[in-house]
Each structure stands twice: as C-alpha cells, then as structure tokens.
Design an enzyme around this catalytic site. Structure first.
Site, short mmCIF file in Angstrom:
data_model
loop_
_atom_site.label_atom_id
_atom_site.label_comp_id
_atom_site.label_asym_id
_atom_site.label_seq_id
_atom_site.Cartn_x
_atom_site.Cartn_y
_atom_site.Cartn_z
CB CYS A 354 -1.06 0.01 1.09
SG CYS A 354 -0.72 -0.99 2.51
NE ARG A 383 2.44 -9.23 5.16
CZ ARG A 383 1.13 -9.16 5.04
NH1 ARG A 383 0.36 -9.98 5.70
NH2 ARG A 383 0.59 -8.26 4.26
CD GLN A 401 -0.23 -8.85 0.11
OE1 GLN A 401 0.26 -7.77 -0.18
NE2 GLN A 401 -0.96 -9.02 1.20
CG ASP A 403 -2.11 -5.60 -2.36
OD1 ASP A 403 -3.31 -5.51 -2.08
OD2 ASP A 403 -1.19 -5.12 -1.67
CG HIS A 405 -3.94 -0.47 -2.45
ND1 HIS A 405 -2.82 -1.15 -2.85
CD2 HIS A 405 -4.11 -0.74 -1.14
CE1 HIS A 405 -2.32 -1.80 -1.81
NE2 HIS A 405 -3.07 -1.58 -0.76
CE LYS A 485 -8.88 -8.63 8.92
NZ LYS A 485 -7.70 -9.45 8.76
CG HIS A 531 -5.71 -1.67 1.95
ND1 HIS A 531 -4.36 -1.47 2.07
CD2 HIS A 531 -6.29 -0.61 2.57
CE1 HIS A 531 -4.13 -0.36 2.73
NE2 HIS A 531 -5.27 0.19 3.05
#
Length: 662
Positions: A354, A383, A401, A403, A405, A485, A531
RNA sequence: GCCCUCAUAGCUCAGUCGGUAGAGCGCGUCCUUGGUAAGGACGAGGCCACCGGUUCAAAUCCGGUUGAGGGCUCCA
C-alpha cells in the site's frame, strides 16, 4: 401430561416423567437407542423431567447433535482417566470441537505425551465398560457436591476457582456432572452412562494457554475423538490418512512443484512445474483485473524505514518486518567486515504494497473523474513470522499478493465492495472452491483513526454485505489497525481455515500520506482507499487448489497437459512431430522418448497426473492420427491433433461456465 | 514466542544390547524396441541435520542449535 412429538403426534405421560420415560413409552428399542432429548429446542439429558406441553424430540446416534453430546461425555471420561494416571493433574475446561473434543489440563511439573495415551485409554476403557451413569447435580457453591468437586484434583485448583467466580458473577447456576467418583463443572448434557463411550481414541497432545492468553499459564491440551460405533471411528481414521495424502506439501514433493531448504525457512522455491502453475494463476488473474478496469503497476521491494513509520506499519508490526543492513570492509584488512553505519539510511523490505501505491498516487494530481482508480500489483511481500507458525505454502515468509488498492470517493464504497464480492465469488467458483466462509472483522484494540471514521467504515462494509444478501459472521476486534475488513476463508484438506481474499476499508493511510483529489466542487478532498486481494497470497491459494484438486488439475491448470509416447523407438520422430503440433496449438506437451515400455510410461504419466497421454505407433503414423488416453477414465480416442485440440478445455472457466458447473 | 513429537541416500523408510550403514523407488550405463499402470542386468549416491558431552568405541545415550510436523498464541 401432554407431550408433543416431532411427527405432530402427542403422548400422555404421568406427571414427573422424564425424557427417558417418554422413550420407554414409545418403545423399548428407542429407549435403548436414545442418547439425549431435544426439549423445546434445547438439548437435554435423557433424565430431564418433562413439563406439560413440552415439544420433545429424542436424539439417537443418528443425530449430529447426539454425537456432540457423546464427545462431551468422552471429554469427562478422559479427564477422569487422566486423573487416575496423573493424580497431580489439575483440570480446567474440556469442550467439544469439530472432529472430537479436548481437555485442557494444568500439569505443574510433569507432562503428558502421546506415550501416555495407552495408559489413559486403558483407564477410559475400564470406566466405559463399567457403564456408570452420568448424574447431574446442582450446587450452591458450599455443599458436599461442591467440596467433592474441589477435592477431586487436589483442592487447590485456581482455574476452577476462576471459572466458578465467573459463573457466580453472571448469576448462573452451578451445575455439575458426576460419573462414579468423578465430578466436573459442566452445563451438560451428557449421555445416560459411560457405556456409550466405548469408541474413543486420543489423537494428539499440544500446548494451549489458559483463557487463550499467551501471558497466562501454559496448559496441556489432550485431543481425542469419539464415535458411536467402531466402524465410524475406523472410517474417520482412514479418512484422515487419505486426507494426508492430499496435503499440498506431500503433493508438492510428489508432483515436483516446489521445495524448501533449511537455509531459507518459510521461503518456497518453485520448481519448473510449480512455476508454470503459479504463472497460470497470475495469467488468469491478469485477465480478471484488466476486464474490470484495473491498472497494473510495479513498486520496489525495499523502501525507506521512514515511509513505514508514516504508514503506521513500523509501530504496529516492527517485529515482523525485515530490515536492511549495509556492510563495509576494513581498509587494511579485507577479512574484517563491519556495519556501514555512516552511509546506511535505514531501509525496510515491504510487508505490504500500500505505501508504494500511495507513492504512485501522489506522483500526480487526481480528480474525482478518474475514480474509482484501481491500482493492482502482483506484489512480492516479506513478513518475518514467529517460529512455529510457518506451514508449507499456507504460511510463508515471502509471498506474492494479487494486491490492489481502489482510490474512490466515500459515495463509491458500496458499489466497489459489491463489485469485489461478485468478482471474488467468480474466481473461487472457477477453481471449484465452494466452501468459502465470509467474515466481517471490526475495530481492534490497536488501531489508528477516529471513532467516527471506524463507525462509517464498518457500517458501509456491513451494508454492502447485507445488500448482497450473503451469509457472513462478525469477528469483533479482528480488523486491520487502519480499518475494518471482509475476509474470505477457505478450508484445507484437514479442515483448517485459511484467509484468502480480503477487502479492507482505509480512511487513515490516505490522510497520513497526504493523498488528495479534486472533487466536483473544485476543492481538495482525501480519497478513500480500499485494500483488496482475491487469492490473497498466490502461494497460499496454490496450496489450497493443490489440495482441492488432489493434484488432479483441470487441463487449463495442469503444468504438463499432454505426454506423447511412441510405441517404440521407430516412432520417435513421429512422436516429436506430434508434440510440436500440440505446442503450436498452445498445448503444454512433452514427448517421452526413453527406452521404457509403453506400460511403464503410461504409469509414469498417470502418477504425474498428466491429463492426457497420446500414444503413437504404426497405425497412427500411417494415418497421421493420434491415440489419446484420458487420465480420468482411461478412455481412448483415435483422432487427429487438429481435430482434438478444438475439443479440449484449454481455457479457464468463464463466469458463465463456472456458474453452470455449480 | 509456547507445549509435544521428529530429523538416516533425491524420495519413502529399515537399522536389534553403543562396535563407523541397508531396502524399495528415483538416477546413470548397457541389454531389450515393445500398443495403454512397473522388462532385465550392472552401477553411482550417505560427515546418519549441525555443535558439544559421556565412552576404548556414538546413527544409536545425554545437552544445545537449526529445521520439520501437530497444536496454542499471532497473522497488516
């Protein structure tokens, strides 16, 4: 007394009659088979006394609810047995779980290991054989039954003290169940006697914390399972063995998809076939997002530490981030290496994409006319995970991911979230994943942002879910630190649930990074950021589908789609030309030219779970045809390459076909 | 991070009372040229995870480390 039965009929019983009396009145067979009773919708002991007008259903071993009663009783049986084997053990709680039950036990000094199972099981067997009745007793907290309950594991059990205090605070009744000399605090219900508990098995032992709090005492959790019959128990155990064969770690090795090394714990290495599979997932997702107007971007892996302070990740997840450290050789002694403190600007490996997307957003001015603006990235994040939580591809330290946004106006939240729910559903259906559990997670203790912001965010997610009319559960306090979420959880082959998709609302990061857009009023506003990830982690999702398909991937996913086998060396050239024709048609094909026999090669292809085997020999070469063997049914088909490739499903299911298949 | 278990060939696993290693599969070479789930022969692979201790002697016993498995806690 008038009692209503589930079939609509009624029975007359004498006042004070119990559910067991009812069973007896209906018939001796039922009296014997009855396990518990459902009285006015509540599951109770068979010994429960009935009242005028009660609706009563008798539960037998065929009822799912009866199995829970059985397992709950089995937990008592096990606790009793453990106290016999380990007189110093102190009991805490022992609930029923999905596949059985457990009991948490405090062992001041000492432990319980699987080596102790035979001794415990032997005691359990004996208690079961004795068919001692389960009796319910109510206590005022200062009577004989209470004293006996306290005395049973030494009289100084502080966990019991805490439990009792909790019950009394709530003003609830202190109810106990006793079988033989054993007494436990329990709401019940239970089976009539220990004779029902003959098919019980201890399965595993693990540590657990008192009250699920890692700062509190470590308890020993002993798991077991119970069934009404020996056959059911046996079936369960073989089922478990079968499930283990579908484990993605086992199949990953067998099908040569990925591997791990001790030098990089929690960092998967993808073999060529695993990489193909991975890339197929990426390709499928790219089609999905481009169809929905996403803009794919790429952002760096390493960013300044400062940026992570700004985003809030540093404060919240410092222990789980990887940081860089520059090194320097000594001028005079190149063997000497030290940290380069002077030039080292602190940097961190991204645990999320992000902030990178926020940087991209910030590089241009934006208008509401561009909204919703959807940046997507196949983002590789790292991570650091606590030891003991890594798990195959399901929990790794580096993962990709899918991912994205969404930057939008507050008014657009609802339609964006609804679009995402449909989007994710379509993707999961394409992989045949039907058991998807949706959770709405709300504000956690550790959070940033105002109360008002959280309220707006939570209610808009809830509204989107409600408008879609899909079932979900609420997970209070489980949200991200920056916003609530919606999570999509999928179960693995051993029924463990893993988070895959997620949709997270965020009002605070745009503010922290000073993101703005010009609204229709000509003024600057802060955008809302959503997200979201659909697979979640490509690695985890890959693990899920390996298990879901048991390695038998549908054609479009199979890393090797066809293997061409010549009947003998004489037909190698023809086999190679067939393979080339297949490659030209977009089929992932190989030719197996080794000097093994056809039977061996077929077996080999079958073990590798390759969808189609093409066998070519004299006949095929002469007529320029192929003989296709199907993995699933072994059926053979005589055809030509050009004709055949038009009939096979090389493409992933579309929305229409996925829905039709359901 | 916590509790329990485990670590022998690329893989799956044997290895007795402490006396420095074995199978099957896979791999390589050769023979075999074959029609839908295993043709045959020979061969190469091991610092028994790593570090330390006990012992005349350790894959084996004891400690520790690392990694893995099952849970707990955690998971932006």
């Amino acid at each position: 007394m008038h009692i209503q039965l589930p079939d609509g009929s009624a029975r007359e019983l004498e006042a004070g009659a119990s559910a067991a009396d009812l069973a007896l009145a209906i018939g001796p067979g039922l009296a014997k088979a009855a396990v518990a009773a459902k009285i006015n919708g509540q599951i109770r002991d068979l010994s429960a006394v009935l009242n005028e007008g009660d609706q009563v259903a008798l539960l037998t071993k065929k009822d799912e609810e009866a199995l829970e009663v059985l397992r709950h009783s089995a937990a008592h049986l096990m606790a009793d047995a453990i106290l016999r084997v380990f007189p110093k053990a102190e009991l805490t709680i022992g609930p029923v779980v999905e596949d059985g039950f457990y009991y948490d036990i405090y062992m001041k000094d000492g432990k319980i290991t699987p080596d102790d199972f035979p001794a415990i099981e032997k005691e359990m067997e004996q208690i079961a054989k004795a068919s001692v009745p389960f009796q319910r007793c109510v206590s005022n907290g200062n009577d004989e039954i209470f004293a006996r309950y306290r005395a049973i594991d030494g009289g100084h059990n502080k966990f019991k003290t805490e439990l009792i205090a909790g019950i009394q605070e709530r003003g609830s009744e202190l109810s106990f169940y006793k079988h033989g000399d054993f007494i436990d605090l329990c709401r019940g219900p239970h089976v009539p006697n220990t004779g029902f508990l003959k098919n019980v098995k201890l399965t595993k032992v693990s540590g657990a914390y008192w009250r699920a709090d890692s700062t509190k005492e470590q308890l020993v959790r002993v798991y077991g399972t119970a069934f009404f019959s020996k056959e059911e128990l046996k079936d369960y155990l073989t089922q478990l063995e079968e499930a283990k064969k579908r484990d993605h770690r086992v199949l990953g090795e067998k099908l040569d998809l990925f591997t791990f090394t001790e030098d990089a714990p929690g960092f998967p290495f993808f073999q060529p076939k695993g990489t193909l599979l991975f890339n197929t997932l990426v390709g499928y997702m790219r089609k999905q997002i481009s169809r929905r107007g996403y803009l794919e971007v790429k952002t760096p892996l390493i960013l300044s530490e400062e940026l992570w302070h700004k985003s809030g990740h540093y404060q919240n997840y410092l222990e789980n981030m990887f940081f860089t450290k520059l090194k320097l050789r000594d001028e005079h002694d190149p063997e000497q290496v030290k940290d380069n403190v002077e030039e080292d600007r602190p940097m961190a490996v991204k645990p999320m994409n992000c902030p990178g997307h926020c940087m991209l957003y910030k590089s241009h001015p934006h208008s509401h006319n561009e909204f919703p603006l959807r940046y997507s990235e196949m983002g590789l994040v790292h991570r650091r995970e606590m030891s003991g939580v890594r798990h195959g591809l399901f929990r790794v330290q580096a993962f990709t991911q899918d991912d994205a946004h969404h930057f939008c106006t507050p008014e657009q939240i609802g339609s964006e979230v609804q679009m995402l729910i449909d989007f994710f559903a379509e993707v999961y259906a394409a992989f045949g994943l039907t058991d998807v559990r949706i959770e709405l997670s709300t504000r956690p203790e550790k959070s940033i942002g105002s109360d008002q912001m959280w309220e707006t965010a939570e209610s808009s997610l809830k509204k989107a879910l409600d408008e879609k009319g899909i079932p979900y559960v609420v997970n209070p306090g489980d949200g991200a630190f920056y916003g609530p979420k919606i999570d999509f959880h999928i179960r693995d082959v051993l029924k463990r649930s893993w988070q895959c998709g997620t949709i997270q609302l965020d009002f605070s990061m745009p503010e922290r990074f000073g993101l703005t857009y010009v609204g229709s009023d000509g003024e600057k506003h802060t955008p809302v950021m959503i997200h979201r990830a659909c697979y979640g982690s490509l690695e985890r999702f890959l693990g899920i589908i390996i298990e879901n398909f048991a390695g038998d991937f549908p054609l479009w996913l199979a890393p090797e789609q066809v293997v061409v086998i010549p009947v003998s060396e004489k037909f190698n050239d023809y086999a190679v030309s067939v393979r080339e024709q297949l490659l030209d048609a977009g089929v992932r094909a190989h030719a197996n030219l080794s000097d093994d026999r056809v039977g061996y090669k077929i077996r080999d292809a079958s073990l590798k779970k390759i969808p189609y085997v093409v066998v070519v020999g004299d006949k095929e070469q002469a007529s320029q045809t192929i003989n296709v063997r199907n993995r699933d049914d072994g059926q053979q088909l005589e055809t030509t390459v050009s004709e055949w490739v038009g009939t096979i499903p090389l493409e992933p299911p579309t929305r229409a076909t996925a829905v039709a298949a359901e």
